[in-house]
Scaffold this active site. Structure first.
Site, PDB file in Angstrom:
ATOM      1  N   ASP A 245       4.752  -8.719  -7.621  1.00  8.81           N
ATOM      2  CA  ASP A 245       3.928  -7.524  -7.411  1.00  8.81           C
ATOM      3  C   ASP A 245       3.113  -7.738  -6.146  1.00  8.81           C
ATOM      4  O   ASP A 245       3.554  -8.449  -5.247  1.00  8.81           O
ATOM      5  CB  ASP A 245       3.053  -7.247  -8.637  1.00  8.81           C
ATOM      6  CG  ASP A 245       2.751  -5.761  -8.823  1.00  8.81           C
ATOM      7  OD1 ASP A 245       2.026  -5.213  -7.973  1.00  8.81           O
ATOM      8  OD2 ASP A 245       3.233  -5.156  -9.791  1.00  8.81           O
ATOM      9  N   HIS A 268       4.917  -7.253  -3.165  1.00  8.11           N
ATOM     10  CA  HIS A 268       4.675  -5.861  -2.763  1.00  8.11           C
ATOM     11  C   HIS A 268       3.655  -5.762  -1.642  1.00  8.11           C
ATOM     12  O   HIS A 268       3.106  -4.688  -1.407  1.00  8.11           O
ATOM     13  CB  HIS A 268       4.211  -5.040  -3.970  1.00  8.11           C
ATOM     14  CG  HIS A 268       5.244  -4.894  -5.043  1.00  8.11           C
ATOM     15  ND1 HIS A 268       5.025  -4.189  -6.202  1.00  8.11           N
ATOM     16  CD2 HIS A 268       6.514  -5.362  -5.127  1.00  8.11           C
ATOM     17  CE1 HIS A 268       6.104  -4.239  -6.964  1.00  8.11           C
ATOM     18  NE2 HIS A 268       7.027  -4.949  -6.325  1.00  8.11           N
TER      19      HIS A 268
END
Length: 421
Positions: A245, A268
């Site tokens: 993430d 991310h």
């Protein structure tokens, strides 16, 4: 940001339990953290070894109570103290290390062993915001340093994560959670395969993270590297983050945050938000991400807000001297994040955002995507010397471009992709 630099040098007098912990000196504290990694802290620091409190380094015996008793002894000692986790493998369920502590100087946690989390979710009462793995709470003056590893054994529970299907999902336990912690240094440790976030910081101040290694597979769900909220004066430097993430996520109330020399990927990218998710959110301001690199991440630098009635501001943000390699969305503002079904525009106001000397390659043809709120257009967006080249599929005939909606953008210097028209 000049004010940020000045504040970072201010010494804080911490009065606690009738004792003065003295003036916090960041340089001295970092030097102490380096010494703690090698156990070279001098004879004036009393060591509290988990082995002396019954912990067994066999990787099979639960040592939660032994770790908690060791911490309590060190925390309540009226002198300089260090909790020692030596070499070996220690199995442990959820533990709360709670202050206030009686030490006249920073409490040291020396980690040189491998600490493994219980994998059975029954230990965590189903996870959620109130139950993480290792929580440090209400401590003024803390050093966590060493060559050791925290292994969350997340691969055994990632299947329980339902955040991809449910907006109000249950967050799985973070490996290290710091709440109401002031004057802290985290240095040298490694985190592997957390169930949820690697490191979570909330309601804390004057926090430094140096030379930390955070590792999880790129497809591990919601394993943010460092996640922070309602915290001020956080400095992250010389750290490697590979996860599933955001490498670093900064949500409501994150102020005066410095992220420098961080290697990100997979993951991310660096994210501000999501914002506008809760009522009465505190503003985000004074963020600088500088001299970092991102490799094959889903996003580069992102600001994301929900389409809700919750008003707040995100301002004073600098993304500078960043190198991107095959990043899918290098520069993105998304004010329609997560809930496109709602018709109202986002009430979060984004302003004074600077992208300076961003270079490298994009895996998508839209390398700059600024999707701002119709009712609160982005103000003061500056792109200065952006040099991104397309490195995606060769059979894509779309032009390499920028996309802007409801954004007032000023351009300076070289621009690739071309500016929005």
């Amino acid at each position: 940001m000049a004010a940020f630099a000045i504040v970072m040098m201010v010494c804080l007098v911490i009065i606690h339990g009738g004792q003065c912990k003295g003036l916090f000196n960041a340089a001295e504290a970092l030097h102490k953290a380096k010494d703690a990694e090698n156990g070279d802290v001098g004879p004036d620091v009393k060591a509290f070894n988990v082995l002396d409190y019954g912990a067994k380094p066999d990787g099979k015996t639960d040592t939660s109570i032994n770790f908690r008793r060791t911490f309590e002894a060190a925390c309540n000692f009226h002198g300089d103290a260090m909790m020692v986790i030596p070499e070996g493998e220690f199995l442990m369920g959820p533990v709360l290390f709670s202050g206030p502590c009686s030490n006249p100087s920073l409490l040291i946690i020396q980690v040189n062993g491998i600490v493994k989390a219980q994998s059975n979710m029954a230990y965590y009462r189903g996870g959620g915001d109130d139950t993480d793995w290792i929580t440090f709470q209400a401590i003024d003056g803390l050093i966590v340093s060493g060559r050791g590893t925290f292994h969350g054994q997340g691969s055994q529970v990632w299947g329980f994560n339902d955040c991809a299907r449910k907006s109000n999902c249950v967050r799985l336990p973070a490996t290290l959670k710091f709440i109401k912690v002031t004057d802290a240094i985290i240095r040298g440790i490694k985190s592997i395969d957390p169930k949820g976030f690697h490191i979570m910081i909330s309601m804390s101040r004057n926090f430094r993270i140096f030379s930390v290694d955070l590792q999880a597979p790129g497809d591990s769900p919601n394993t943010d590297g460092i996640h922070m909220s309602k915290s001020d004066l956080v400095k992250i430097s010389k750290t490697v983050i590979a996860t599933g993430d955001d490498c670093v996520s900064m949500i409501h109330g994150s102020t005066n945050i410095s992220i420098k020399k961080v290697i990100c990927g997979p993951g991310h990218g660096f994210s501000i938000g999501s914002l506008g998710h809760y009522d009465d959110e505190a503003d985000v301001s004074g963020i600088i991400v500088k001299n970092c690199s991102l490799r094959e991440t889903d996003n580069g630098v992102r600001i994301k807000t929900y389409k809700t009635d919750s008003p707040s501001k995100a301002s004073g943000i600098i993304f500078q001297d960043l190198i991107m390699t095959r990043v899918r969305n290098p520069i993105i503002i998304d004010q329609e994040y997560g809930n496109a079904k709602y018709s109202q525009p986002s009430k979060v106001r984004i302003s004074d955002v600077h992208y300076i000397n961003i270079r490298g390659t994009s895996a998508s043809k839209v390398a700059v995507d600024l999707l701002c709120s119709a009712s609160n257009p982005c103000q003061g967006i500056h792109l200065d010397n952006v040099n991104l080249q397309y490195a995606g599929p060769p059979n894509d005939d779309m032009p390499f471009s920028s996309n802007c909606r409801n954004a007032r953008v000023a351009y300076h210097g070289f621009q690739s992709p071309p500016p929005c028209r």
